[in-house]
Design a protein around this motif. Structure first.
Motif, PDB file in Angstrom:
ATOM      1  N   ARG B  60       0.919  -1.138   0.071  1.00 46.19           N
ATOM      2  CA  ARG B  60      -0.049  -0.085   0.130  1.00 46.19           C
ATOM      3  C   ARG B  60       0.919   1.400   0.182  1.00 46.19           C
ATOM      4  O   ARG B  60       0.575   2.164  -0.509  1.00 46.19           O
ATOM      5  N   LEU B  61       1.980   1.320   0.847  1.00 44.20           N
ATOM      6  CA  LEU B  61       2.916   2.209   0.868  1.00 44.20           C
ATOM      7  C   LEU B  61       3.468   2.564  -0.478  1.00 44.20           C
ATOM      8  O   LEU B  61       3.797   3.665  -0.738  1.00 44.20           O
ATOM      9  N   GLU B  62       3.813   1.473  -1.476  1.00 42.88           N
ATOM     10  CA  GLU B  62       4.247   1.700  -2.600  1.00 42.88           C
ATOM     11  C   GLU B  62       3.465   2.542  -3.548  1.00 42.88           C
ATOM     12  O   GLU B  62       3.849   3.145  -4.381  1.00 42.88           O
ATOM     13  N   PHE B  63       2.042   2.159  -3.444  1.00 42.60           N
ATOM     14  CA  PHE B  63       0.974   2.933  -4.051  1.00 42.60           C
ATOM     15  C   PHE B  63       1.194   4.238  -3.988  1.00 42.60           C
ATOM     16  O   PHE B  63       1.311   5.104  -4.946  1.00 42.60           O
ATOM     17  N   LEU B  64       1.055   4.698  -2.655  1.00 38.02           N
ATOM     18  CA  LEU B  64       1.103   6.211  -1.973  1.00 38.02           C
ATOM     19  C   LEU B  64       2.443   6.706  -2.398  1.00 38.02           C
ATOM     20  O   LEU B  64       2.441   7.962  -3.089  1.00 38.02           O
TER      21      LEU B  64
END
Lengths: 249, 249
Positions: B60-64
């Motif tokens: 999820r942090l990668e998406f952000l």
């Protein structure tokens, strides 16, 4: 200064003043540098050049606004849906920033009224609405920075339009949710038309929804069905907690 | 508290302390909430869950982080290349945020040292480096906001790597630019190896470039040729104005 020049500069500044006032209403804040906003509505057909000979039009601002919109929506979804994995977040974002959705947003703000172009407005395709919505976001970023951009997107995109249950396809009709809830909880409800306008080529219906003889939501749309759905959605957001409790019983 | 628990919690906190110190060095600022940074390096294979049962991993942090990186690079290009149209800006951005480039960035920061995973590091593909570089950016955004994120990207991506003439394919070799300029302007120049290390499996060359017997740039790389090119690039950026004047003559 010749009389001609005087009149010309007066009329130019008046024109700028009208633009300034109208755009300020849409922005919800006072622009610092109005030039970027003018550029956001300048179509390439106007063939304008800056003092260095570079073309002045909204296309670069559109690129910038698109990037800002994507990152603000990404952060919103990240925070709003802690259970959503990367694939879910990517899919939801692309629904929100879809061409179709952006065109709708641009149309709702009637941004086309500001366009400066040598092509008649009716010759533009649908995408012009979304394009200048994005270029407006780019202009806000340049004028005021990321924080203002974020606030504007929250106010104009996320609050009125980003409806996660609907985007997930979980809610098919808010009207049916409202009816189901009223029947279950023994509330009396009715939808009434309070407006039926045919001015300006498009028919517009106004519908109000009353629950227990109190008007809880109003909405306008191009059909009675659409206006009922919009009013139901508004009622759903207002009574969300109550409705979900009732569902869980 | 049992002795076992004491030892355990001590070793855990020490481990946390080492991570905190190392990540702080990379970030260039003190993290407020270290948990997001730990998450940025947690691979899904570790099968961690939070107290609500949601998986803890970097995806999820990668998406952000990807979204933040895109918008910061977009704004940089917009400001840096006022002559570039939308197509140019889009193309240049995709070169900068290419998988290959992000992998290189993650490797240079040696982010893989922080990975928490049940899969052995050598089993990961190349993309793990770029993925955790993006998730680190996501963690910075969550911890410190857009401004910090922007500064980090400027320091770690834009300043050391975003070389617009090279990305445009206009500069093939900085070494040849330097040589050409020196010959034209009658400067004496030479490249000298000042370091030749073979420690840790990889050979590393240090090259310095002298012009008129003054060292103007140094660089290290895995081959003599690469180090010479890197030093030439540094010299080019230092003497850019002079070199371009000479070219125009």
């Amino acid at each position: 200064m010749s009389i001609f020049k005087k009149i010309f500069s007066k009329s130019r500044s008046q024109e700028g003043g009208i633009f300034f006032d109208s755009i300020q209403k849409i922005l919800g804040f006072q622009p610092t540098n109005i030039e970027n906003y003018k550029k956001a509505f300048t179509h390439r057909s106007s063939n304008k050049l800056d003092e260095k000979g570079h073309p002045i039009n909204y296309e670069r601002l559109e690129f910038l606004g698109d990037a800002m919109l994507s990152s603000v929506i990404a952060a919103h979804l990240f925070n709003e849906v802690p259970t959503g994995d990367e694939g879910y977040l990517t899919k939801m974002r692309s629904k929100i920033v879809s061409r179709e959705h952006l065109n709708e947003l641009g149309k709702d703000l009637n941004l086309i009224q500001f366009i400066e172009s040598k092509v008649p407005v009716q010759h533009f395709g649908e995408n012009i609405h979304g394009n200048i919505f994005e270029s407006l976001i780019g202009a806000i970023y340049l004028d005021k920075g990321y924080g203002f951009c974020e606030k504007f997107i929250h106010k104009k995109v996320i609050e009125p339009y980003v409806d996660i249950p609907r985007l997930e396809g979980k809610v098919i009709s808010y009207k049916s949710l409202v009816i189901e809830w009223c029947q279950k909880e023994k509330h009396v409800f009715h939808y009434d038309i309070f407006e039926d306008n045919g001015i300006g080529g498009e028919r517009l219906f106004g519908v109000k929804l009353s629950i227990d003889e109190k008007v809880v939501a109003r909405a306008r749309a191009t059909s009675k069905k659409k206006a009922e759905e919009k009013a139901s959605q508004r009622a759903y957001f207002a009574f969300q907690e109550k409705m979900n409790k009732s569902k869980a019983k």
